[in-house]
Write an enzyme that holds these catalytic residues in place. Structure first.
Site, short mmCIF file in Angstrom:
data_model
loop_
_atom_site.label_atom_id
_atom_site.label_comp_id
_atom_site.label_asym_id
_atom_site.label_seq_id
_atom_site.Cartn_x
_atom_site.Cartn_y
_atom_site.Cartn_z
N CYS A 81 2.94 1.28 -4.62
CA CYS A 81 2.28 0.91 -3.35
C CYS A 81 3.07 -0.11 -2.55
O CYS A 81 3.13 -0.05 -1.32
CB CYS A 81 0.86 0.44 -3.60
N ASP A 207 -3.81 1.83 3.81
CA ASP A 207 -3.80 1.88 2.35
C ASP A 207 -2.80 2.94 1.88
O ASP A 207 -2.99 4.13 2.15
CB ASP A 207 -5.21 2.22 1.87
N HIS A 209 -2.29 4.13 -1.07
CA HIS A 209 -2.60 4.72 -2.37
C HIS A 209 -3.04 6.18 -2.31
O HIS A 209 -3.37 6.76 -3.35
CB HIS A 209 -3.69 3.88 -3.06
#
Length: 250
Positions: A81, A207, A209
């Site tokens: 990440c 994000d 992810h």
């Protein structure tokens, strides 16, 4: 059909798999047209304000790309990440550049090689699944793009509200995406904006992810991969570091 193709065709909302097996690192030869065309640009555009009382909103200037787990064919679930958030920042620098041939965002191996080259990591780091944080991002951005960064350290999540003014000033002055990471909350995330009103402050979070087949801007927003998050919703006991690239506007 091989395993890679099966993963690419998985359900569009497949979430985080922290225990997934990671393939050996590969070199990805990326050219300006290919990397800029293959990923979602400005995934935050079109989002509504998080609250009708918001009277001050500051967001990035210019364009950036949404980098996420597996977006280049490499399965980096559970450790990549920070690399992906760094790539998003690098995409902003590249898309802002007036150079005829700006340096493309580094792939995962190139990031690792850069940290080895400058002496921050041992040679064994290349090809590993070791994560990186904001400090490594500072080093890579300085080495590859000659861009200095400022680190804002927040001792506890409950004190993040004190960094809101810094973020407003950063987006108004420099306009670049911010990288955020912590200890208890060690999931790296990109910050593309900040919004403040009488009911509190919100961060515009990208994000990295997500893992699965490519999504368009609407689906990314619908499923919360790019969204406004109340500052108070972050881990109140985690420390946080914010990496603010100081790319001054001309």
């Amino acid at each position: 059909m091989d395993d890679t193709k099966q993963r690419e065709l998985s359900h569009e909302t497949e979430g985080i798999d922290w225990g997934g097996q990671v393939s050996r690192p590969t070199q990805l030869m990326v050219h300006k047209n290919s990397w800029s065309d293959a990923l979602v640009k400005n995934a935050h555009e079109g989002l509504n304000l998080p609250s009708p009382d918001c009277d001050r909103c500051s967001v990035i200037t210019g364009e950036c790309l949404y980098y996420h787990y597996g977006c280049d064919g490499k399965d980096d679930r559970g450790w990549g990440c920070g690399y992906r958030t760094l790539q998003t920042i690098a995409s902003w620098l590249c898309l802002q550049s007036t150079s005829v041939s700006p340096r493309h965002p580094p792939n995962l191996s190139e990031i690792q090689q850069t940290l080895i080259q400058i002496g921050d990591k041992p040679k064994s780091f290349l090809g590993s699944r070791e994560w990186i944080g904001t400090i490594e991002a500072v080093l890579v951005l300085d080495q590859l793009y000659d861009v200095p960064c400022r680190i804002v350290h927040v001792r506890h999540g409950k004190e993040l509200v004190q960094a809101v003014a810094d973020l407003h000033n950063h987006f108004c002055t420099h306009g670049s995406p911010v990288m955020m990471g912590g200890d208890r909350d060690n999931s790296s995330k990109g910050i593309l904006g900040v919004c403040t009103g009488t009911n509190g402050s919100y961060l515009l979070v990208m994000d990295p992810h997500y893992f699965g087949c490519p999504l368009d801007k609407n689906l990314l927003q619908k499923h919360g991969w790019v969204s406004w998050k109340p500052v108070g919703s972050l881990d109140q006991c985690s420390f946080y570091n914010l990496c603010l690239p100081l790319n001054l506007r001309k």
